[in-house]
Design a protein around this motif. Structure first.
Motif, PDB file in Angstrom:
ATOM      1  N   VAL A   1     -10.478  18.992  -6.055  1.00 13.59           N
ATOM      2  CA  VAL A   1     -11.090  18.521  -7.204  1.00 13.59           C
ATOM      3  C   VAL A   1     -11.774  17.427  -6.883  1.00 13.59           C
ATOM      4  O   VAL A   1     -11.525  16.482  -6.180  1.00 13.59           O
ATOM      5  CB  VAL A   1      -9.881  18.941  -8.130  1.00 13.59           C
ATOM      6  N   GLU A   2     -12.704  17.028  -8.190  1.00 13.12           N
ATOM      7  CA  GLU A   2     -13.460  16.036  -8.146  1.00 13.12           C
ATOM      8  C   GLU A   2     -12.600  14.757  -8.450  1.00 13.12           C
ATOM      9  O   GLU A   2     -11.649  14.689  -9.108  1.00 13.12           O
ATOM     10  CB  GLU A   2     -14.515  15.708  -9.223  1.00 13.12           C
ATOM     11  N   GLY A   3     -12.656  13.593  -7.573  1.00 17.00           N
ATOM     12  CA  GLY A   3     -11.729  12.810  -7.541  1.00 17.00           C
ATOM     13  C   GLY A   3     -10.081  12.754  -6.804  1.00 17.00           C
ATOM     14  O   GLY A   3      -9.574  12.012  -7.139  1.00 17.00           O
ATOM     15  N   GLY A   4     -10.145  14.028  -6.286  1.00 13.95           N
ATOM     16  CA  GLY A   4      -8.810  14.395  -5.789  1.00 13.95           C
ATOM     17  C   GLY A   4      -8.496  13.794  -4.218  1.00 13.95           C
ATOM     18  O   GLY A   4      -9.260  12.842  -3.812  1.00 13.95           O
ATOM     19  N   HIS A   5      -7.514  14.134  -3.730  1.00 14.42           N
ATOM     20  CA  HIS A   5      -7.080  13.807  -2.526  1.00 14.42           C
ATOM     21  C   HIS A   5      -8.089  14.277  -1.384  1.00 14.42           C
ATOM     22  O   HIS A   5      -8.394  15.384  -1.173  1.00 14.42           O
ATOM     23  CB  HIS A   5      -5.706  14.123  -2.014  1.00 14.42           C
TER      24      HIS A   5
ATOM     25  N   ILE B   1       1.104  -1.200   0.084  1.00 12.26           N
ATOM     26  CA  ILE B   1       0.007  -0.137  -0.165  1.00 12.26           C
ATOM     27  C   ILE B   1       0.729   1.395   0.019  1.00 12.26           C
ATOM     28  O   ILE B   1       1.750   1.404   0.769  1.00 12.26           O
ATOM     29  CB  ILE B   1      -1.015   0.074   1.206  1.00 12.26           C
ATOM     30  N   THR B   2       0.628   1.956  -0.874  1.00 16.99           N
ATOM     31  CA  THR B   2       1.464   3.353  -0.881  1.00 16.99           C
ATOM     32  C   THR B   2       0.519   4.677  -0.989  1.00 16.99           C
ATOM     33  O   THR B   2      -0.519   4.485  -1.786  1.00 16.99           O
ATOM     34  CB  THR B   2       2.445   3.292  -2.136  1.00 16.99           C
ATOM     35  N   VAL B   3       0.877   5.693  -0.261  1.00 14.14           N
ATOM     36  CA  VAL B   3      -0.042   6.903  -0.113  1.00 14.14           C
ATOM     37  C   VAL B   3       1.010   8.036  -0.063  1.00 14.14           C
ATOM     38  O   VAL B   3       2.185   7.793   0.335  1.00 14.14           O
ATOM     39  CB  VAL B   3      -0.967   6.928   1.195  1.00 14.14           C
ATOM     40  N   PRO B   4       0.387   9.242  -0.322  1.00 14.21           N
ATOM     41  CA  PRO B   4       1.356  10.419  -0.165  1.00 14.21           C
ATOM     42  C   PRO B   4       1.616  10.562   1.465  1.00 14.21           C
ATOM     43  O   PRO B   4       0.900  10.265   2.290  1.00 14.21           O
ATOM     44  CB  PRO B   4       0.247  11.422  -0.681  1.00 14.21           C
ATOM     45  N   ARG B   5       2.807  10.908   1.448  1.00 14.70           N
ATOM     46  CA  ARG B   5       3.410  10.973   2.814  1.00 14.70           C
ATOM     47  C   ARG B   5       2.969  12.215   3.528  1.00 14.70           C
ATOM     48  O   ARG B   5       2.719  13.455   2.898  1.00 14.70           O
ATOM     49  CB  ARG B   5       4.836  11.029   2.809  1.00 14.70           C
ATOM     50  N   TYR B   6       2.725  12.070   4.841  1.00 14.49           N
ATOM     51  CA  TYR B   6       2.035  13.284   5.681  1.00 14.49           C
ATOM     52  C   TYR B   6       2.866  14.708   5.362  1.00 14.49           C
ATOM     53  O   TYR B   6       1.859  15.616   5.019  1.00 14.49           O
ATOM     54  CB  TYR B   6       1.908  12.989   7.085  1.00 14.49           C
ATOM     55  N   GLY B   7       4.001  14.856   5.735  1.00 14.83           N
ATOM     56  CA  GLY B   7       4.557  16.117   5.628  1.00 14.83           C
ATOM     57  C   GLY B   7       4.644  16.637   4.446  1.00 14.83           C
ATOM     58  O   GLY B   7       4.044  17.939   4.388  1.00 14.83           O
ATOM     59  N   PRO B   8       5.069  16.216   3.218  1.00 21.86           N
ATOM     60  CA  PRO B   8       4.974  16.671   2.089  1.00 21.86           C
ATOM     61  C   PRO B   8       3.664  17.091   1.441  1.00 21.86           C
ATOM     62  O   PRO B   8       3.622  17.857   0.776  1.00 21.86           O
ATOM     63  CB  PRO B   8       5.678  15.644   0.961  1.00 21.86           C
ATOM     64  N   GLU B   9       2.786  16.170   1.707  1.00 21.06           N
ATOM     65  CA  GLU B   9       1.316  16.433   1.243  1.00 21.06           C
ATOM     66  C   GLU B   9       0.798  17.662   2.171  1.00 21.06           C
ATOM     67  O   GLU B   9      -0.016  18.372   1.458  1.00 21.06           O
ATOM     68  CB  GLU B   9       0.566  15.001   1.636  1.00 21.06           C
ATOM     69  N   LYS B  10       1.141  17.724   3.388  1.00 22.04           N
ATOM     70  CA  LYS B  10       0.481  18.920   4.254  1.00 22.04           C
ATOM     71  C   LYS B  10       1.284  20.328   3.271  1.00 22.04           C
ATOM     72  O   LYS B  10       0.243  21.219   3.246  1.00 22.04           O
ATOM     73  CB  LYS B  10       1.027  18.914   5.465  1.00 22.04           C
ATOM     74  N   VAL B  11       2.402  20.188   2.972  1.00 19.96           N
ATOM     75  CA  VAL B  11       2.962  21.334   2.228  1.00 19.96           C
ATOM     76  C   VAL B  11       2.195  21.717   0.988  1.00 19.96           C
ATOM     77  O   VAL B  11       1.705  22.980   0.720  1.00 19.96           O
ATOM     78  CB  VAL B  11       4.398  21.194   2.013  1.00 19.96           C
ATOM     79  N   CYS B  12       1.727  20.697   0.126  1.00 17.98           N
ATOM     80  CA  CYS B  12       0.864  20.749  -0.920  1.00 17.98           C
ATOM     81  C   CYS B  12      -0.186  21.359  -0.863  1.00 17.98           C
ATOM     82  O   CYS B  12      -0.883  22.365  -1.400  1.00 17.98           O
ATOM     83  CB  CYS B  12       0.840  19.541  -1.754  1.00 17.98           C
ATOM     84  N   TRP B  13      -1.099  20.950   0.223  1.00 21.38           N
ATOM     85  CA  TRP B  13      -2.235  21.378   0.601  1.00 21.38           C
ATOM     86  C   TRP B  13      -2.521  22.756   0.984  1.00 21.38           C
ATOM     87  O   TRP B  13      -3.323  23.699   0.731  1.00 21.38           O
ATOM     88  CB  TRP B  13      -3.147  20.492   1.738  1.00 21.38           C
ATOM     89  N   ALA B  14      -1.221  23.154   1.897  1.00 20.83           N
ATOM     90  CA  ALA B  14      -1.201  24.599   2.193  1.00 20.83           C
ATOM     91  C   ALA B  14      -0.864  25.682   1.195  1.00 20.83           C
ATOM     92  O   ALA B  14      -1.291  26.543   1.167  1.00 20.83           O
ATOM     93  CB  ALA B  14      -0.182  24.459   3.348  1.00 20.83           C
ATOM     94  N   LEU B  15      -0.302  24.919   0.195  1.00 20.97           N
ATOM     95  CA  LEU B  15       0.236  26.012  -0.984  1.00 20.97           C
ATOM     96  C   LEU B  15      -0.732  25.930  -1.943  1.00 20.97           C
ATOM     97  O   LEU B  15      -1.017  27.145  -2.719  1.00 20.97           O
ATOM     98  CB  LEU B  15       1.403  25.316  -1.642  1.00 20.97           C
ATOM     99  N   SER B  16      -1.908  25.122  -2.278  1.00 22.13           N
ATOM    100  CA  SER B  16      -2.767  25.044  -3.259  1.00 22.13           C
ATOM    101  C   SER B  16      -4.274  24.578  -2.710  1.00 22.13           C
ATOM    102  O   SER B  16      -4.236  23.121  -2.320  1.00 22.13           O
ATOM    103  CB  SER B  16      -2.111  24.449  -4.511  1.00 22.13           C
ATOM    104  N   ASP B  17      -5.270  25.035  -2.739  1.00 20.00           N
ATOM    105  CA  ASP B  17      -6.506  24.643  -2.717  1.00 20.00           C
ATOM    106  C   ASP B  17      -6.785  23.741  -3.971  1.00 20.00           C
ATOM    107  O   ASP B  17      -7.391  22.436  -3.697  1.00 20.00           O
ATOM    108  CB  ASP B  17      -7.456  25.263  -2.423  1.00 20.00           C
ATOM    109  N   ALA B  18      -6.463  24.000  -5.037  1.00 20.65           N
ATOM    110  CA  ALA B  18      -6.869  23.462  -6.394  1.00 20.65           C
ATOM    111  C   ALA B  18      -6.044  21.883  -6.384  1.00 20.65           C
ATOM    112  O   ALA B  18      -6.645  21.175  -7.026  1.00 20.65           O
ATOM    113  CB  ALA B  18      -6.168  24.137  -7.494  1.00 20.65           C
ATOM    114  N   TYR B  19      -4.978  21.927  -5.503  1.00 23.35           N
ATOM    115  CA  TYR B  19      -4.090  20.610  -5.564  1.00 23.35           C
ATOM    116  C   TYR B  19      -5.269  19.266  -5.099  1.00 23.35           C
ATOM    117  O   TYR B  19      -4.976  18.313  -5.421  1.00 23.35           O
ATOM    118  CB  TYR B  19      -2.838  20.636  -4.571  1.00 23.35           C
TER     119      TYR B  19
END
Length: 257
Positions: A156-160, A135-153
């Motif tokens: 979106v439909e079918g998004g994280h 099982i692989t998923v986006p890692r917590y730390g790097p993913e939190k940065v992405c979420w903080a930088l962009s709502d569009a990330y």
């Protein structure tokens, strides 16, 4: 067609998220790549001699995966006895009998699905006792940065729809009846790329920093230089983009006579 396929393979190999040195396959293993996407793990399993079923709800991607399976066979990239099937399907209602597979892979999928416990239950159902799951998923730390930088990330439909902490995911794996036996992180070099994408606009591929970093990633994928391979190995524990967990389905004790 064979030449094009080999170019495609060369691009796919370095971006495998599952580490097959930690998750070995035996020829003839029956493998389900659940939510296979473009098929990168399914292709690798096929090349290693497995009997592969690549399943995804995206019909367009499944048709492309089927074409690449056919090209792989034509190019002689799969050993004798290996089989490959691409099919549309629902992760919450898998069209397979109980205990159908020796191996299940689900890569970068569970963060998209509201009923992740239901998906885990289905995977456990179709996995044979003694079988293995990755099982692989986006890692917590790097993913939190992405979420903080962009709502569009992510909005979106079918998004994280969630960000997993490692302990949370491992807890759900155990609750589903599986026994985790190893974890690691992958794709450290991809984290800055997605931070840049989020900062400049997830759909803005023309921004100079995004284009420059993308060229670096393509160069790394195509050339496989030792410098970036070593750098990524050193950086994976710190900023690896993906969290990877491996688990087994235990054999149930035999019923008392």
């Amino acid at each position: 067609m064979p030449t094009t396929f080999r170019q495609h393979r060369k691009q796919d190999d370095p971006v495998l998220t599952v580490d097959f040195t930690r998750f070995p396959l035996a020829p003839g293993d029956r493998v389900l790549d659940l939510g296979c996407g473009a098929g990168r793990h399914a292709f690798e399993c096929y090349r290693r001699g497995a009997q592969v079923v690549a399943l995804d709800q995206n019909g367009e991607e499944i048709r492309e995966v089927a074409k690449w399976f056919a090209a792989m066979k034509e190019a002689g990239e799969a050993p004798a006895g290996a089989t490959a099937t691409a099919m549309e399907g629902d992760a919450l209602n898998l069209p397979f009998p109980d205990e159908s597979f020796d191996v299940v892979i689900i890569s970068e999928v569970m963060e998209h699905i509201p009923d992740d416990k239901g998906v885990l239950a289905e995977m456990v159902r179709v996995l044979k006792p003694g079988g293995r799951i990755a099982i692989t998923v986006p890692r917590y730390g790097p993913e939190k940065v992405c979420w903080a930088l962009s709502d569009a990330y992510h909005e979106v439909e079918g998004g994280h729809i969630r960000i997993y902490k490692a302990d949370e995911l491992l807890g759900k794996i155990r609750q589903a009846g599986l026994r985790p036996y190893g974890t690691h992180h992958a794709h450290a070099l991809h984290s800055p790329y997605w931070w840049l994408k989020c900062a400049f606009g997830v759909d803005n591929d023309k921004a100079l920093p995004v284009r420059a970093y993308h060229k670096l990633l393509v160069w790394d994928i195509m050339k496989k230089p030792a410098l970036t391979r070593v750098a990524e190995q050193l950086l994976n524990p710190v900023v690896g983009k993906s969290f990877v967990a491996y688990a087994t389905k235990p054999h149930l004790p035999k019923a008392q006579a």
